[in-house]
Design an enzyme around this catalytic site. Structure first.
Site, PDB file in Angstrom:
ATOM      1  N   ASP A  48       8.484  -0.985  -3.719  1.00  0.00           N
ATOM      2  CA  ASP A  48       9.250  -0.441  -2.592  1.00  0.00           C
ATOM      3  C   ASP A  48       9.076   1.082  -2.486  1.00  0.00           C
ATOM      4  O   ASP A  48       8.942   1.632  -1.393  1.00  0.00           O
ATOM      5  CB  ASP A  48      10.744  -0.767  -2.757  1.00  0.00           C
ATOM      6  CG  ASP A  48      11.041  -2.225  -2.412  1.00  0.00           C
ATOM      7  OD1 ASP A  48      10.118  -2.913  -1.935  1.00  0.00           O
ATOM      8  OD2 ASP A  48      12.186  -2.662  -2.628  1.00  0.00           O
ATOM      9  N   GLU A  67       2.828  -4.765   3.689  1.00  0.00           N
ATOM     10  CA  GLU A  67       2.324  -3.415   3.423  1.00  0.00           C
ATOM     11  C   GLU A  67       1.452  -2.932   4.574  1.00  0.00           C
ATOM     12  O   GLU A  67       0.580  -2.119   4.414  1.00  0.00           O
ATOM     13  CB  GLU A  67       1.568  -3.383   2.091  1.00  0.00           C
ATOM     14  CG  GLU A  67       0.303  -4.237   2.031  1.00  0.00           C
ATOM     15  CD  GLU A  67       0.564  -5.695   1.601  1.00  0.00           C
ATOM     16  OE1 GLU A  67       1.693  -6.196   1.776  1.00  0.00           O
ATOM     17  OE2 GLU A  67      -0.381  -6.326   1.112  1.00  0.00           O
ATOM     18  N   ASN A  83       2.833  -4.373  -7.263  1.00  0.00           N
ATOM     19  CA  ASN A  83       4.015  -5.210  -7.527  1.00  0.00           C
ATOM     20  C   ASN A  83       3.900  -5.944  -8.871  1.00  0.00           C
ATOM     21  O   ASN A  83       4.860  -6.003  -9.636  1.00  0.00           O
ATOM     22  CB  ASN A  83       4.198  -6.237  -6.413  1.00  0.00           C
ATOM     23  CG  ASN A  83       4.948  -5.649  -5.226  1.00  0.00           C
ATOM     24  OD1 ASN A  83       5.718  -4.705  -5.392  1.00  0.00           O
ATOM     25  ND2 ASN A  83       4.717  -6.180  -4.050  1.00  0.00           N
ATOM     26  N   HIS A 117       8.786  -4.966  -8.247  1.00  0.00           N
ATOM     27  CA  HIS A 117       9.014  -4.799  -6.805  1.00  0.00           C
ATOM     28  C   HIS A 117       9.737  -3.515  -6.433  1.00  0.00           C
ATOM     29  O   HIS A 117       9.551  -2.976  -5.343  1.00  0.00           O
ATOM     30  CB  HIS A 117       9.755  -6.018  -6.250  1.00  0.00           C
ATOM     31  CG  HIS A 117       8.877  -7.219  -6.137  1.00  0.00           C
ATOM     32  ND1 HIS A 117       8.026  -7.431  -5.077  1.00  0.00           N
ATOM     33  CD2 HIS A 117       8.659  -8.249  -6.990  1.00  0.00           C
ATOM     34  CE1 HIS A 117       7.341  -8.539  -5.262  1.00  0.00           C
ATOM     35  NE2 HIS A 117       7.715  -9.067  -6.427  1.00  0.00           N
ATOM     36  N   ASP A 121      -3.298  -0.611   6.159  1.00  0.00           N
ATOM     37  CA  ASP A 121      -2.859  -1.593   5.159  1.00  0.00           C
ATOM     38  C   ASP A 121      -3.153  -1.053   3.757  1.00  0.00           C
ATOM     39  O   ASP A 121      -4.263  -0.607   3.469  1.00  0.00           O
ATOM     40  CB  ASP A 121      -3.623  -2.907   5.404  1.00  0.00           C
ATOM     41  CG  ASP A 121      -3.063  -4.037   4.561  1.00  0.00           C
ATOM     42  OD1 ASP A 121      -2.097  -4.676   5.004  1.00  0.00           O
ATOM     43  OD2 ASP A 121      -3.595  -4.263   3.462  1.00  0.00           O
TER      44      ASP A 121
END
Ligand SMILES: [Mg+2]
Length: 309
Positions: free
Chosen positions: A198, A224, A189, A194, A181
Site C-alpha cells: 500500500d 497497481e 506484496n 500488503h 502499471d
C-alpha cells in the site's frame, strides 16, 4: 464556514428608509450593500455574493415580488434568504410574497428589534444551508477519490473521460491518455506484505500526481494501474511526459516502514483522434489502445514507454 460575514443586499427606492435599515444592519455586523430598484438588485444578486436579500415590495422598474421570482429562477449555488418589506400586510399580500419565493415578511417601517431578529433567523438558515452544501461537496469528492492514493477513482475516470473526449471533439483539440502499471508489484506484496504494498502504491500515485500539469488528472484504474489524462496534448508530447515520469519512478524509491523500496513502471500511451472518428472514438477504445501499448512495454521487458500504433 469559509466566510463568517453574512452579506445582505438591501433594496429600497426610498433613500431615507434605505439608510435607516442599512445603519441598523451594519451596527449588528452585517456587511450591507444597497440597490434602489429590482433591476439593479438582480444584477448584484446574480454575482452570488449575497446571503440575504431584504427588499421593499413597491419599487419602480422591477418590484420586490418580481425580484424574488427572478432570484428563485436563477437557482444560484448558495441559497439567498429573502425578506419582503411592505406597508401592505394583508393576508393576501403575505400569501403573494411567499408564493413569489420570499422566506419571510416584514411590516414597513420595520420595528428595529423585529427586523434584527428576522434577519438573524435568516442568517441561521443560510449558515445551515452552507454547512449542508459543504458536507455534500465533501461526500461527492470522496465518492470520486481513491481512498488509498488520493487520486481520482475509476468512477471519476469513466464519467470524466467521456466529457474530455467530447470537448476535444467539439474544439478539434488533441487529447492523450497514459496507462501506467507498476512492474512486478506482486513481488512487493509477496516479499514485504500488503501494508508495504500500500505504501508503494501511495508513493506511485503521488509521483503521478506531482508530475501533472495544470489540466492533467490521474485516476487509479484498479490494482497497481493508473490512468493519466492529458487534455490539449498530442501523442508525441504525452510520450515525452510518460518518459519523464518513468525516469522519476525508477529513480525515486518509495519510503516505506520497511525502508526504501525501489520500483519501476511500464507505460502505454494513446491519443484520441478527434478527426477520424476511428477506433479510439470512445473512452473504452482509447483505454484499450493505451492498454495494448502498455502490454507491449511489458512484453519488451518492462520499465519503458510504448505508444499506440
Ligand atoms: Mg418603495
Amino acid at each position: 464556514m469559509a466566510d463568517d460575514n453574512i452579506r445582505v443586499l438591501l433594496v429600497d427606492d426610498e433613500p431615507v428608509s434605505r439608510r435607516v435599515v442599512q445603519f441598523l444592519l451594519e451596527k449588528e455586523g452585517y456587511v450591507t450593500e444597497t440597490a434602489s430598484n429590482g433591476e439593479e438588485a438582480l444584477a448584484k444578486i446574480l454575482t452570488g455574493r449575497f446571503h440575504i436579500l431584504l427588499t421593499d415590495w413597491q419599487m419602480p422598474k422591477m418590484d420586490g415580488l418580481a425580484l424574488c421570482r427572478h432570484v428563485r429562477e436563477a437557482n444560484l449555488p448558495g441559497y439567498v434568504y429573502t425578506l419582503i418589506l411592505t406597508a401592505n400586510s394583508s393576508e393576501q399580500a403575505v400569501v403573494a410574497a411567499l408564493e413569489a419565493g420570499a422566506d419571510d415578511f416584514l411590516h414597513k417601517p420595520p420595528n428595529k428589534h423585529e427586523l434584527l431578529a428576522r434577519v438573524m433567523s435568516g442568517a441561521r438558515i443560510v449558515r445551515l444551508e452552507q454547512s449542508l452544501r459543504e458536507a455534500n461537496e465533501k461526500i461527492q469528492k470522496l465518492s470520486l477519490t481513491d481512498p488509498l492514493c488520493g487520486t481520482f477513482n475509476r468512477k471519476y475516470l469513466n464519467e470524466q473521460l467521456v466529457l474530455e473526449m467530447e470537448r476535444a471533439k467539439r474544439y478539434s483539440r488533441p487529447l492523450s491518455l497514459i496507462v501506467a502499471d507498476l512492474d512486478h508489484f506482486k513481488r512487493v506484496n509477496d516479499e514485504f506484505g500488503h501494508l508495504i504494498g500500500d505504501d508503494v502504491l501511495r508513493h506511485f500515485g503521488s509521483l503521478c500526481m506531482t508530475s501533472m500539469r495544470v489540466n492533467d488528472w490521474v485516476a487509479r484504474y484498479g490494482g497497481e494501474e493508473f490512468v493519466i489524462v492529458l487534455p490539449e496534448t498530442p501523442l508525441g508530447e504525452a510520450s515525452c511526459y510518460a518518459e519523464r515520469l518513468r525516469l522519476r519512478v525508477a529513480s525515486v524509491a518509495a519510503a516505506t516502514s520497511s525502508g526504501a523500496v525501489s520500483i519501476t513502471a511500464s507505460f502505454g500511451v494513446a491519443e484520441f483522434s478527434a478527426v477520424s472518428g476511428d477506433k479510439t472514438d470512445s473512452g473504452e477504445n482509447l483505454l484499450r489502445a493505451a492498454d495494448a501499448a502498455l502490454y507491449e512495454s511489458k512484453r519488451a521487458g518492462r520499465n519503458q514507454v510504448t505508444c499506440a500504433k
